[in-house]
Write a protein that holds these residues in place. Structure first.
Motif, PDB file in Angstrom:
ATOM      1  N   MET A 130       0.837  -1.191   0.000  1.00  0.00           N
ATOM      2  CA  MET A 130       0.000   0.000   0.000  1.00  0.00           C
ATOM      3  C   MET A 130       0.884   1.258   0.000  1.00  0.00           C
ATOM      4  O   MET A 130       1.772   1.409   0.836  1.00  0.00           O
ATOM      5  CB  MET A 130      -0.912   0.004   1.237  1.00  0.00           C
ATOM      6  N   SER A 131       0.671   2.147  -0.947  1.00  0.00           N
ATOM      7  CA  SER A 131       1.514   3.331  -1.070  1.00  0.00           C
ATOM      8  C   SER A 131       1.149   4.355  -0.007  1.00  0.00           C
ATOM      9  O   SER A 131      -0.015   4.513   0.357  1.00  0.00           O
ATOM     10  CB  SER A 131       1.349   3.958  -2.457  1.00  0.00           C
ATOM     11  N   LYS A 132       2.166   5.043   0.472  1.00  0.00           N
ATOM     12  CA  LYS A 132       1.960   6.062   1.496  1.00  0.00           C
ATOM     13  C   LYS A 132       1.454   7.344   0.856  1.00  0.00           C
ATOM     14  O   LYS A 132       1.976   7.793  -0.171  1.00  0.00           O
ATOM     15  CB  LYS A 132       3.282   6.318   2.235  1.00  0.00           C
ATOM     16  N   LYS A 133       0.418   7.928   1.449  1.00  0.00           N
ATOM     17  CA  LYS A 133      -0.147   9.150   0.915  1.00  0.00           C
ATOM     18  C   LYS A 133       0.804  10.317   1.169  1.00  0.00           C
ATOM     19  O   LYS A 133       1.289  10.521   2.269  1.00  0.00           O
ATOM     20  CB  LYS A 133      -1.502   9.440   1.578  1.00  0.00           C
ATOM     21  N   ILE A 134       1.096  11.069   0.118  1.00  0.00           N
ATOM     22  CA  ILE A 134       2.010  12.204   0.228  1.00  0.00           C
ATOM     23  C   ILE A 134       1.271  13.418   0.780  1.00  0.00           C
ATOM     24  O   ILE A 134       0.193  13.778   0.298  1.00  0.00           O
ATOM     25  CB  ILE A 134       2.624  12.540  -1.145  1.00  0.00           C
ATOM     26  N   GLN A 135       1.871  14.039   1.809  1.00  0.00           N
ATOM     27  CA  GLN A 135       1.286  15.235   2.407  1.00  0.00           C
ATOM     28  C   GLN A 135       1.332  16.399   1.424  1.00  0.00           C
ATOM     29  O   GLN A 135       2.380  16.703   0.857  1.00  0.00           O
ATOM     30  CB  GLN A 135       2.054  15.609   3.690  1.00  0.00           C
ATOM     31  N   GLN A 136       0.200  17.016   1.192  1.00  0.00           N
ATOM     32  CA  GLN A 136       0.149  18.180   0.330  1.00  0.00           C
ATOM     33  C   GLN A 136       0.143  19.433   1.190  1.00  0.00           C
ATOM     34  O   GLN A 136      -0.774  19.647   1.986  1.00  0.00           O
ATOM     35  CB  GLN A 136      -1.093  18.142  -0.558  1.00  0.00           C
ATOM     36  N   ASN A 137       1.174  20.233   1.034  1.00  0.00           N
ATOM     37  CA  ASN A 137       1.293  21.443   1.843  1.00  0.00           C
ATOM     38  C   ASN A 137       0.607  22.648   1.211  1.00  0.00           C
ATOM     39  O   ASN A 137       0.383  23.654   1.873  1.00  0.00           O
ATOM     40  CB  ASN A 137       2.769  21.768   2.085  1.00  0.00           C
ATOM     41  N   VAL A 138       0.299  22.544  -0.080  1.00  0.00           N
ATOM     42  CA  VAL A 138      -0.330  23.645  -0.799  1.00  0.00           C
ATOM     43  C   VAL A 138      -1.545  23.130  -1.551  1.00  0.00           C
ATOM     44  O   VAL A 138      -1.437  22.207  -2.361  1.00  0.00           O
ATOM     45  CB  VAL A 138       0.649  24.313  -1.793  1.00  0.00           C
ATOM     46  N   MET A 139      -2.700  23.702  -1.257  1.00  0.00           N
ATOM     47  CA  MET A 139      -3.932  23.365  -1.970  1.00  0.00           C
ATOM     48  C   MET A 139      -4.384  24.601  -2.736  1.00  0.00           C
ATOM     49  O   MET A 139      -4.498  25.680  -2.162  1.00  0.00           O
ATOM     50  CB  MET A 139      -5.020  22.929  -0.995  1.00  0.00           C
ATOM     51  N   ILE A 140      -4.629  24.422  -4.032  1.00  0.00           N
ATOM     52  CA  ILE A 140      -5.028  25.540  -4.873  1.00  0.00           C
ATOM     53  C   ILE A 140      -6.445  25.304  -5.369  1.00  0.00           C
ATOM     54  O   ILE A 140      -6.749  24.259  -5.940  1.00  0.00           O
ATOM     55  CB  ILE A 140      -4.081  25.712  -6.072  1.00  0.00           C
ATOM     56  N   LYS A 141      -7.306  26.272  -5.142  1.00  0.00           N
ATOM     57  CA  LYS A 141      -8.698  26.168  -5.589  1.00  0.00           C
ATOM     58  C   LYS A 141      -9.066  27.379  -6.435  1.00  0.00           C
ATOM     59  O   LYS A 141      -8.759  28.513  -6.092  1.00  0.00           O
ATOM     60  CB  LYS A 141      -9.654  26.079  -4.383  1.00  0.00           C
ATOM     61  N   GLY A 142      -9.730  27.104  -7.541  1.00  0.00           N
ATOM     62  CA  GLY A 142     -10.210  28.179  -8.385  1.00  0.00           C
ATOM     63  C   GLY A 142     -11.595  28.625  -7.948  1.00  0.00           C
ATOM     64  O   GLY A 142     -12.430  27.802  -7.590  1.00  0.00           O
ATOM     65  N   SER A 184       4.314  26.586 -10.938  1.00  0.00           N
ATOM     66  CA  SER A 184       5.032  26.407 -12.204  1.00  0.00           C
ATOM     67  C   SER A 184       4.403  25.309 -13.050  1.00  0.00           C
ATOM     68  O   SER A 184       4.342  25.411 -14.280  1.00  0.00           O
ATOM     69  CB  SER A 184       6.509  26.074 -11.936  1.00  0.00           C
ATOM     70  N   GLU A 185       3.921  24.256 -12.387  1.00  0.00           N
ATOM     71  CA  GLU A 185       3.335  23.122 -13.103  1.00  0.00           C
ATOM     72  C   GLU A 185       1.974  23.467 -13.707  1.00  0.00           C
ATOM     73  O   GLU A 185       1.663  23.079 -14.835  1.00  0.00           O
ATOM     74  CB  GLU A 185       3.172  21.930 -12.163  1.00  0.00           C
ATOM     75  N   LYS A 186       1.170  24.199 -12.959  1.00  0.00           N
ATOM     76  CA  LYS A 186      -0.241  24.366 -13.330  1.00  0.00           C
ATOM     77  C   LYS A 186      -0.559  25.661 -14.065  1.00  0.00           C
ATOM     78  O   LYS A 186      -1.576  25.749 -14.755  1.00  0.00           O
ATOM     79  CB  LYS A 186      -1.130  24.280 -12.074  1.00  0.00           C
ATOM     80  N   TYR A 187       0.281  26.681 -13.893  1.00  0.00           N
ATOM     81  CA  TYR A 187      -0.137  27.983 -14.396  1.00  0.00           C
ATOM     82  C   TYR A 187       0.924  28.588 -15.309  1.00  0.00           C
ATOM     83  O   TYR A 187       1.935  29.133 -14.853  1.00  0.00           O
ATOM     84  CB  TYR A 187      -0.463  28.927 -13.227  1.00  0.00           C
ATOM     85  N   GLN A 188       0.685  28.426 -16.590  1.00  0.00           N
ATOM     86  CA  GLN A 188       1.505  29.044 -17.626  1.00  0.00           C
ATOM     87  C   GLN A 188       0.615  30.026 -18.389  1.00  0.00           C
ATOM     88  O   GLN A 188      -0.404  29.637 -18.954  1.00  0.00           O
ATOM     89  CB  GLN A 188       2.051  27.972 -18.581  1.00  0.00           C
ATOM     90  N   PHE A 189       0.968  31.289 -18.390  1.00  0.00           N
ATOM     91  CA  PHE A 189       0.089  32.309 -18.944  1.00  0.00           C
ATOM     92  C   PHE A 189       0.668  32.923 -20.206  1.00  0.00           C
ATOM     93  O   PHE A 189       1.884  32.991 -20.400  1.00  0.00           O
ATOM     94  CB  PHE A 189      -0.161  33.422 -17.910  1.00  0.00           C
ATOM     95  N   LEU A 205       7.085  35.398  -4.670  1.00  0.00           N
ATOM     96  CA  LEU A 205       7.041  34.137  -5.396  1.00  0.00           C
ATOM     97  C   LEU A 205       5.829  34.075  -6.317  1.00  0.00           C
ATOM     98  O   LEU A 205       5.929  33.677  -7.481  1.00  0.00           O
ATOM     99  CB  LEU A 205       7.032  32.969  -4.405  1.00  0.00           C
ATOM    100  N   ILE A 206       4.672  34.489  -5.788  1.00  0.00           N
ATOM    101  CA  ILE A 206       3.442  34.453  -6.596  1.00  0.00           C
ATOM    102  C   ILE A 206       3.529  35.446  -7.750  1.00  0.00           C
ATOM    103  O   ILE A 206       3.099  35.165  -8.871  1.00  0.00           O
ATOM    104  CB  ILE A 206       2.213  34.733  -5.708  1.00  0.00           C
ATOM    105  N   ARG A 207       4.142  36.604  -7.477  1.00  0.00           N
ATOM    106  CA  ARG A 207       4.239  37.631  -8.520  1.00  0.00           C
ATOM    107  C   ARG A 207       5.164  37.233  -9.664  1.00  0.00           C
ATOM    108  O   ARG A 207       5.061  37.772 -10.764  1.00  0.00           O
ATOM    109  CB  ARG A 207       4.705  38.960  -7.912  1.00  0.00           C
ATOM    110  N   THR A 208       6.084  36.294  -9.401  1.00  0.00           N
ATOM    111  CA  THR A 208       6.966  35.851 -10.487  1.00  0.00           C
ATOM    112  C   THR A 208       6.197  35.098 -11.563  1.00  0.00           C
ATOM    113  O   THR A 208       6.670  34.966 -12.693  1.00  0.00           O
ATOM    114  CB  THR A 208       8.092  34.942  -9.948  1.00  0.00           C
ATOM    115  N   LYS A 209       5.024  34.573 -11.185  1.00  0.00           N
ATOM    116  CA  LYS A 209       4.159  33.928 -12.172  1.00  0.00           C
ATOM    117  C   LYS A 209       3.288  35.007 -12.793  1.00  0.00           C
ATOM    118  O   LYS A 209       2.364  35.507 -12.163  1.00  0.00           O
ATOM    119  CB  LYS A 209       3.290  32.850 -11.515  1.00  0.00           C
ATOM    120  N   LYS A 210       3.605  35.406 -13.974  1.00  0.00           N
ATOM    121  CA  LYS A 210       2.910  36.520 -14.618  1.00  0.00           C
ATOM    122  C   LYS A 210       1.409  36.297 -14.607  1.00  0.00           C
ATOM    123  O   LYS A 210       0.932  35.188 -14.779  1.00  0.00           O
ATOM    124  CB  LYS A 210       3.407  36.695 -16.053  1.00  0.00           C
ATOM    125  N   LYS A 211       0.699  37.377 -14.403  1.00  0.00           N
ATOM    126  CA  LYS A 211      -0.767  37.428 -14.387  1.00  0.00           C
ATOM    127  C   LYS A 211      -1.371  37.057 -13.032  1.00  0.00           C
ATOM    128  O   LYS A 211      -2.580  37.083 -12.856  1.00  0.00           O
ATOM    129  CB  LYS A 211      -1.396  36.548 -15.476  1.00  0.00           C
TER     130      LYS A 211
END
Length: 227
Positions: A1-13, A40-45, A74-80
């Protein structure tokens, strides 16, 4: 059984933009690392994409001013992406002290004479008179156990639910928040005792018998038993 990875950041639209929920149990450096990776993975504008407002909630984690700036940068480095606000469940000592002061009752036994100003951050219980030319002000409610002949300003920081009560109500002016009530040309002695002033549904300050207050301010029950 694989160990569930802790998610430290949750993003909701949301309809207003994005909400970032940041875990409060990991280290701050871990948090920044995961935040950078997920953005970086989810938001390319593209250049013509509209700006997106970002709300950040840090749970029970307290962020210093420097840490808040690092998150914003950090957030501002992602344009838009534009940081709208950063909130948390943590109350600072300064905020807690301010809240305590604004919800405390200050009792003063004196006569406020012409030219004098008495102001408190919370509720004011004045045992004494306010002479013509005297001014009393409070961030909350005002209770005068005496004759009010001067100026009384309740809710002076914007609380429109505040009230003014006096044993004898003969003010030169009443103010509640930004509303003002000029004194009548003459007073009629009715002998009905304590009166109160409050803002009614028409955004006007009215003066009435104290007994009506329970209908207009049912939550005014700080003293045991209420009104």
């Amino acid at each position: 059984m694989s160990k569930k990875i802790q998610q430290n950041v949750m993003i909701k639209g949301t309809k207003d933009g994005l909400t970032l929920h940041l875990d409060d149990s990991c280290s701050f450096s871990e948090l920044l690392k995961e935040l950078e990776m997920k953005l970086s993975e989810k938001y390319q504008f593209q250049e013509n994409d509209p700006l997106i407002a970002v709300k950040v909630h840090t749970g029970n984690r307290y962020l210093t001013k420097e840490q808040c700036e690092r998150v914003k940068e950090l957030i501002r480095t992602k344009k838009k992406l534009v940081v709208d606000e950063i909130t948390s469940n943590v109350v600072t000592i300064e905020e807690a002290t301010k809240w305590k002061e604004e919800n405390a009752i200050t009792t003063v036994a004196k006569i406020v004479r012409s030219g004098q100003i008495l102001q408190v951050p919370g509720d004011l219980l004045l045992i004494g008179d306010v002479n013509p030319g005297g001014t009393i002000a409070a961030g909350g409610n005002i209770y005068v156990m005496g004759v009010l002949k001067g100026i009384a300003h309740a809710g002076c920081f914007g609380n429109r639910e505040a009230i003014i009560a006096a044993s004898v109500m003969k003010p030169s002016q009443l103010r509640i928040s930004d509303a003002v009530n000029r004194a009548p040309d003459e007073y009629i002695e009715d002998g009905h005792g304590m009166e109160c002033a409050f803002i009614n549904d028409n955004n006007q300050i009215i003066v009435d018998k104290l007994q009506v207050l329970k209908n207009h301010r049912p939550n005014l029950n700080r003293l045991e038993g209420g009104l």
